[in-house]
Design an enzyme around this catalytic site. Structure first.
Site, PDB file in Angstrom:
ATOM      1  N   HIS A 499       0.837  -1.102   0.101  1.00 43.50           N
ATOM      2  CA  HIS A 499       0.125   0.029   0.036  1.00 43.50           C
ATOM      3  C   HIS A 499       0.984   1.297   0.093  1.00 43.50           C
ATOM      4  O   HIS A 499       0.756   2.099  -0.855  1.00 43.50           O
ATOM      5  CB  HIS A 499      -0.922  -0.054   1.162  1.00 43.50           C
ATOM      6  CG  HIS A 499      -1.796   1.253   1.462  1.00 43.50           C
ATOM      7  ND1 HIS A 499      -3.020   1.454   1.075  1.00 43.50           N
ATOM      8  CD2 HIS A 499      -1.263   2.540   1.786  1.00 43.50           C
ATOM      9  CE1 HIS A 499      -3.701   2.401   1.303  1.00 43.50           C
ATOM     10  NE2 HIS A 499      -2.572   3.213   1.684  1.00 43.50           N
ATOM     11  N   GLU A 500       1.657   1.376   0.650  1.00 42.95           N
ATOM     12  CA  GLU A 500       2.590   2.328   0.904  1.00 42.95           C
ATOM     13  C   GLU A 500       3.512   2.978  -0.262  1.00 42.95           C
ATOM     14  O   GLU A 500       3.641   3.862  -0.515  1.00 42.95           O
ATOM     15  CB  GLU A 500       3.455   2.572   2.489  1.00 42.95           C
ATOM     16  CG  GLU A 500       2.741   2.542   3.569  1.00 42.95           C
ATOM     17  CD  GLU A 500       1.775   3.607   3.704  1.00 42.95           C
ATOM     18  OE1 GLU A 500       1.874   4.603   3.028  1.00 42.95           O
ATOM     19  OE2 GLU A 500       0.666   3.458   4.478  1.00 42.95           O
ATOM     20  N   HIS A 503       1.718   4.668  -2.776  1.00 47.49           N
ATOM     21  CA  HIS A 503       1.733   6.281  -2.840  1.00 47.49           C
ATOM     22  C   HIS A 503       3.202   6.677  -3.210  1.00 47.49           C
ATOM     23  O   HIS A 503       3.426   7.564  -3.637  1.00 47.49           O
ATOM     24  CB  HIS A 503       1.652   6.673  -1.157  1.00 47.49           C
ATOM     25  CG  HIS A 503       0.409   6.523  -0.431  1.00 47.49           C
ATOM     26  ND1 HIS A 503      -0.684   7.043  -1.038  1.00 47.49           N
ATOM     27  CD2 HIS A 503       0.095   5.831   0.463  1.00 47.49           C
ATOM     28  CE1 HIS A 503      -1.574   7.063  -0.389  1.00 47.49           C
ATOM     29  NE2 HIS A 503      -1.261   6.132   0.637  1.00 47.49           N
ATOM     30  N   HIS A 506       3.233   6.890  -6.728  1.00 42.38           N
ATOM     31  CA  HIS A 506       2.368   8.281  -7.071  1.00 42.38           C
ATOM     32  C   HIS A 506       3.297   9.293  -7.182  1.00 42.38           C
ATOM     33  O   HIS A 506       3.252  10.200  -7.753  1.00 42.38           O
ATOM     34  CB  HIS A 506       1.143   8.503  -6.106  1.00 42.38           C
ATOM     35  CG  HIS A 506       0.116   9.128  -6.774  1.00 42.38           C
ATOM     36  ND1 HIS A 506      -0.984   9.496  -6.176  1.00 42.38           N
ATOM     37  CD2 HIS A 506       0.014   9.993  -8.035  1.00 42.38           C
ATOM     38  CE1 HIS A 506      -1.840  10.236  -6.801  1.00 42.38           C
ATOM     39  NE2 HIS A 506      -1.158  10.477  -7.815  1.00 42.38           N
TER      40      HIS A 506
END
Length: 716
Positions: A499-500, A503, A506
């Site tokens: 998940h991290e 980020h 992104h």
């Protein structure tokens, strides 16, 4: 996984003060030795952590504020007629020093704080807010922006430049630029008070978490923990001056990891009650009065700006669009979630009754008995997975491998750059053509100086106006094992790592023309979308096969265990969804009311209970993921009236995952499409348009309901 991701600090709606203190020449205070005053000479302007001292921060902030105010004053009072170049582009180029100091300080203060940094944070909060107000409430500057906005269709701007002009106008209007001078003064006072209150809340949560650690007298009480976990608890107690005892630290969520395996019920109850009581024990870290004041001042500010309440103000600028639309979404999910949670509790109670346990399932029993249900139903428990989830393999052969297959990028660890803590690792990230894309920092372990939860942050962002590329960090809170022992993760921790890194992608893939749009500079309820999509690769067969290998033998995770993991995919989703929705609805309860409806400090907990009852999510065995008094996301972390963002992003995520599966899964074509349509675009285009560009459809809640087993709650 839920996470708190600090966005670039200058993009926060800084909540400010009325005075700015710059009495001395800051450069003279520390001389030319302050590394923050100039661009770092290290690759990609990577921070010189080994050179930065705590006494460098305030002078750098003061000089940075002074320089930016001078730059803004020159823009606002430029005698030439306003143009895009001399106003909007000039603002985009301003504040370089303040940006550098702010990113470095706030990222370090989250990841590795100390009393001096907390003192600096308290000092800076109202001053930075005053600085923000001095810019956003500058009448001459807004006149230039408004003039350009009125002419926007005749300026010959391309689509991204037009959006930048719209964004600046929107930001200034929402910050109060159209208010009368007396109302601007009121707004500045509210912003000053909120800035200080939010900082107090943050620091209370961190200090209370450490103060609430549970001290255990005997090893027998720790039955169910591994030898390594017990050794770590003994070491923690020794460090705290309790040699011969055991210390169990708390994490920021209500649930605590030891509750999954501890068999000593009285200790489980002590841990849960200590967790639930944080911030409301009547000690120096009590947050009830802080919560009451924050909620009231946010409501007052919203009214001053012309909104019914703080939620209406916040949601206007988000992709969900309105309070009504959000309430309908939550109302659609909550009943099914609670019904499933009650069914899950009944399954656990049946096992407890078979054991003649003699008690009703309570919050402190849930994690342990959920595992017993899982074992009975699917013939496996979480502990069977951990030997196959060794941290280095998860990172290199899982997270990095999936990114390589999707995007063609590669990673090279380097040891020549300084770090702020010895366990932090640093990697060069190379694009498919071999050019440097970014630098990535990986900070996996929990420590008392580190905020709870997991998050991503940027020390340097993509900025074509300054020629910078991203320096990005991921922060987890994994318990550090004893020396010489492997770091074995839970399934949730594996998901969090993926998940991290979503980020991080992104930020690393950002390819915009203006820094205002770089990376995760998107609506708060869209920022979790890319990271939640990236979670899908944690259990994708090719990826799982590549990293899930026994840390001792190297044997692959057995196929039958993989099948059981997949079969149990919807297991305990009633609990997971209910605890999350309870926190989400608390967030809305505090922010969908006016100032006169805000509870007094001694009524905060009663307000919480009444709100959960009103929304139909009060179920004692499943308390909110965060209770009011330690709910950092909403009272200090940038998610006020926005904690719903995770479930809204999951609506988009679940639909996108189905699209990816239908179009071949782990392929460069799919990765390149996601990079081109979403990850590289930041805030340069409307967020829902980006989603439509990728998924080719409007948002649809059904894939989410199916994923969580909420479409048929009575029979699932």
């Amino acid at each position: 996984m839920l996470n708190l991701i600090p966005r670039p600090w200058r993009l926060f709606p800084l909540l400010g003060a009325t005075t700015l203190l710059c009495a001395q020449d800051p450069a003279a205070a520390v001389g030319a030795s302050n590394p923050l005053l100039t661009e770092s000479p290290l690759p990609l302007q990577y921070p010189a952590f080994d050179q930065i001292k705590d006494d460098h921060f305030l002078p750098a902030f003061e000089q940075g504020m002074s320089e930016e105010l001078a730059e803004v004053d020159a823009i606002a009072n430029n005698p030439a007629s306003p143009t895009f170049e001399n106003t909007i582009l000039a603002l985009e180029k301003s504040g370089a020093l303040l940006d550098r100091a702010g990113r470095t300080f706030y990222n370090l203060n989250s990841a590795n704080t100390n009393p001096e940094r907390q003192k600096i944070q308290r000092s800076l909060a109202p001053r930075l807010a005053a600085h923000n107000d001095a810019i956003k409430l500058n009448a001459a500057l807004f006149t230039r922006i408004a003039s350009l906005y009125e002419q926007r269709t005749s300026l010959g701007l391309d689509a991204e430049a037009q959006r930048l002009l719209w964004r600046y106008h929107q930001d200034f209007v929402r910050a109060g630029a159209r208010l009368s001078e007396p109302d601007k003064a009121k707004l500045k006072t509210l912003n000053a008070e909120l800035a200080t209150l939010q900082t107090t809340f943050t620091q209370n949560v961190l200090k209370e978490r450490d103060a609430s650690s549970v001290l255990v007298d005997t090893r027998e009480e720790l039955a169910g923990l591994t030898d390594a976990q017990i050794a770590a608890a003994a070491a923690a107690a020794k460090t705290a001056g309790h040699e011969g005892q055991y210390l169990l630290a708390l994490v920021n969520t209500t649930g605590q990891a030891p509750l999954t395996t501890l068999t000593h019920r009285a200790l489980r109850q002590r841990i849960m009650e200590a967790s639930l009581a944080r911030g409301s024990r009547g000690n120096e870290f009590d947050n009830r009065a802080v919560v009451s004041a924050i909620a009231k001042k946010r409501a007052e500010r919203a009214a001053l700006l012309g909104y019914a309440n703080h939620a209406a103000y916040q949601l206007e600028d988000q992709t969900v669009g309105s309070v009504d639309r959000l309430n309908k979404l939550l109302a659609q999910i909550a009943p099914a979630a609670v019904a499933n949670a009650r069914r899950e509790a009944a399954d656990m109670q049946a096992i407890a009754d078979q054991e003649n346990a003699g008690f009703q399932i309570a919050a402190w029993d849930w994690a342990l008995y959920a595992e017993k249900v899982r074992q009975a139903r699917y013939a496996f428990d979480e502990s069977q997975l951990k030997p196959y989830y060794e941290l280095n393999r998860v990172l290199a052969d899982g997270v990095f491998y999936a990114a390589g297959r999707l995007y063609g990028i590669s990673f090279q660890e380097r040891h020549d750059l300084p770090v702020y803590e010895p366990t932090v690792r640093v990697f060069d990230v190379l694009d498919a053509d071999g050019s440097q894309l970014a630098i990535f920092l990986f900070d996996p372990y929990a420590r008392s100086s580190k905020n709870g939860g997991a998050w991503a942050s940027s020390y340097v962002s993509q900025n074509p106006l300054r020629g910078t590329k991203p320096v990005v960090a991921n922060h987890l809170n994994i318990a550090k094992p004893s020396d010489g022992q492997p770091t074995l993760l839970t399934h949730d921790e594996v998901n969090t790592a993926f998940h991290e890194f979503g980020h991080a992608l992104h930020a690393m893939f950002s390819h915009v023309s203006y820094p205002r749009f770089a990376g995760s500079s998107v609506p708060r309820d869209f920022v979790e979308f890319p990271s939640q999509v990236n979670e899908m690769w944690a259990t994708w067969p090719e990826v799982l096969q590549n990293f899930a290998k026994h840390y001792q033998t190297g044997a692959a995770l057995p196929a039958e265990l993989v099948a059981k993991v997949k079969a149990a995919n919807k297991f305990n989703q009633g609990h997971a969804t209910t605890e999350y929705l309870a926190a989400t609805l608390l967030d809305q309860a505090y922010h969908q009311i006016g100032a006169t409806e805000v509870p007094a400090p001694d009524a905060v907990l009663a307000f919480e209970t009444a709100a959960l009852q009103r929304y139909g999510v009060e179920f004692a065995p499943v308390p909110p993921r965060y209770r009011t008094t330690y709910f950092s996301h909403t009272f200090s972390g940038g998610y006020s009236a926005g904690y719903y963002s995770y479930i809204w992003a999951e609506v988009l995520d679940a639909q996108s995952v189905e699209w990816i599966k239908a179009h071949g899964g782990l392929t460069r074509e799919n990765g390149d499409r996601l990079r081109r349509t979403v990850l590289s675009r930041g805030g340069s285009k409307d967020a829902l348009d980006l989603f439509r560009d990728f998924a080719g459809a409007e948002p649809d809640i059904q894939p989410l309901l199916t994923r969580r087993g909420l479409d048929q709650p009575a029979t699932e």
